[in-house]
Write a protein that holds these residues in place. Sequence first.
Motif, PDB file in Angstrom:
ATOM      1  N   LEU A 197       0.828  -1.209   0.000  1.00 26.28           N
ATOM      2  CA  LEU A 197       0.000   0.000   0.000  1.00 26.28           C
ATOM      3  C   LEU A 197       0.869   1.267   0.000  1.00 26.28           C
ATOM      4  O   LEU A 197       0.532   2.267  -0.638  1.00 26.28           O
ATOM      5  CB  LEU A 197      -0.935   0.000   1.214  1.00 26.28           C
ATOM      6  CG  LEU A 197      -2.080  -1.019   1.169  1.00 26.28           C
ATOM      7  CD1 LEU A 197      -2.858  -0.994   2.475  1.00 26.28           C
ATOM      8  CD2 LEU A 197      -3.011  -0.730  -0.013  1.00 26.28           C
ATOM      9  N   VAL A 198       1.974   1.221   0.702  1.00 27.13           N
ATOM     10  CA  VAL A 198       2.909   2.350   0.702  1.00 27.13           C
ATOM     11  C   VAL A 198       3.492   2.538  -0.694  1.00 27.13           C
ATOM     12  O   VAL A 198       3.593   3.659  -1.209  1.00 27.13           O
ATOM     13  CB  VAL A 198       4.039   2.110   1.721  1.00 27.13           C
ATOM     14  CG1 VAL A 198       5.080   3.229   1.639  1.00 27.13           C
ATOM     15  CG2 VAL A 198       3.471   2.019   3.133  1.00 27.13           C
ATOM     16  N   ILE A 199       3.865   1.440  -1.323  1.00 27.48           N
ATOM     17  CA  ILE A 199       4.420   1.490  -2.674  1.00 27.48           C
ATOM     18  C   ILE A 199       3.382   2.010  -3.662  1.00 27.48           C
ATOM     19  O   ILE A 199       3.701   2.776  -4.584  1.00 27.48           O
ATOM     20  CB  ILE A 199       4.904   0.089  -3.094  1.00 27.48           C
ATOM     21  CG1 ILE A 199       6.064  -0.343  -2.190  1.00 27.48           C
ATOM     22  CG2 ILE A 199       5.330   0.068  -4.563  1.00 27.48           C
ATOM     23  CD1 ILE A 199       6.431  -1.798  -2.324  1.00 27.48           C
ATOM     24  N   ALA A 200       2.119   1.627  -3.480  1.00 25.78           N
ATOM     25  CA  ALA A 200       1.056   2.096  -4.367  1.00 25.78           C
ATOM     26  C   ALA A 200       0.926   3.609  -4.304  1.00 25.78           C
ATOM     27  O   ALA A 200       0.744   4.281  -5.328  1.00 25.78           O
ATOM     28  CB  ALA A 200      -0.278   1.438  -3.985  1.00 25.78           C
ATOM     29  N   GLY A 201       1.030   4.172  -3.103  1.00 22.06           N
ATOM     30  CA  GLY A 201       0.971   5.622  -2.966  1.00 22.06           C
ATOM     31  C   GLY A 201       2.112   6.303  -3.684  1.00 22.06           C
ATOM     32  O   GLY A 201       1.927   7.338  -4.347  1.00 22.06           O
ATOM     33  N   PHE A 202       3.298   5.727  -3.601  1.00 22.29           N
ATOM     34  CA  PHE A 202       4.459   6.263  -4.309  1.00 22.29           C
ATOM     35  C   PHE A 202       4.255   6.189  -5.817  1.00 22.29           C
ATOM     36  O   PHE A 202       4.595   7.118  -6.557  1.00 22.29           O
ATOM     37  CB  PHE A 202       5.707   5.473  -3.903  1.00 22.29           C
ATOM     38  CG  PHE A 202       6.978   5.955  -4.543  1.00 22.29           C
ATOM     39  CD1 PHE A 202       7.634   7.079  -4.064  1.00 22.29           C
ATOM     40  CD2 PHE A 202       7.518   5.282  -5.625  1.00 22.29           C
ATOM     41  CE1 PHE A 202       8.807   7.522  -4.655  1.00 22.29           C
ATOM     42  CE2 PHE A 202       8.686   5.719  -6.227  1.00 22.29           C
ATOM     43  CZ  PHE A 202       9.329   6.837  -5.734  1.00 22.29           C
TER      44      PHE A 202
END
Length: 221
Positions: free
Chosen positions: A183-188
């Motif tokens: 989910l963190v990577i998706a935001g990036f």
Amino acid sequence: MTATLAPARVLVLRRRIRWVVGATIAYNTVEAVVALAAGSVASSAALVGFGLDSVVEVLSAAAVAWQFAAPDPEARERTALRVIAVSFFGLAAWVTVDAALSLTGLREPEHSPVGIALAAASLLVMPFLSWFERRTGRELGSASAVADSKQTLICTYLSAALLAGLLLNGLLGWTWADAVAALVIAGFAVREGVEAWRGEACAVPVAALTGEIEAHDHHDD
């Protein structure tokens, strides 16, 4: 103030871009096949998602390859950036859905030695490819090459998340670990996609990309 590159240097840099893009496409094609096959065998949504990310990587790299196959790559830069942006959005959407399914318990990644080996290999290969393309793209002043290098860097983050998730799941039974990281990577990915779509890298002069002046010193008219 802008940087002026000699024609011979421009040709060398364009050739390097074509080489690293070709290497990225080749590696990600193999990565996608292995990840999708291993994910199917282990019923691992994380591995399948990683394989689909590799497909997105191939699409992004292919857009840059298409751009630099032209006599005048700059004329194709905007289109290449749009393709890269869409690939970022697609990656973010898939990772988000996959993470949600894992967090809700609808999918649980199983232990996969092949997946662990693949993620570890990608952690060694992807950072080098990203660094090389980003360094070359900045010197050349190519926004699409820099954007594609960020796509490759995201694949590195996904490799780390996949490796951590598979290890934690296999050793401790923590099925949620890779979903949270995803989910963190998706935001990036969304952030980088927006920048590529807007062509913000194009608004930075070549001198800023090569480090001769600070990017924040540049103002649009």
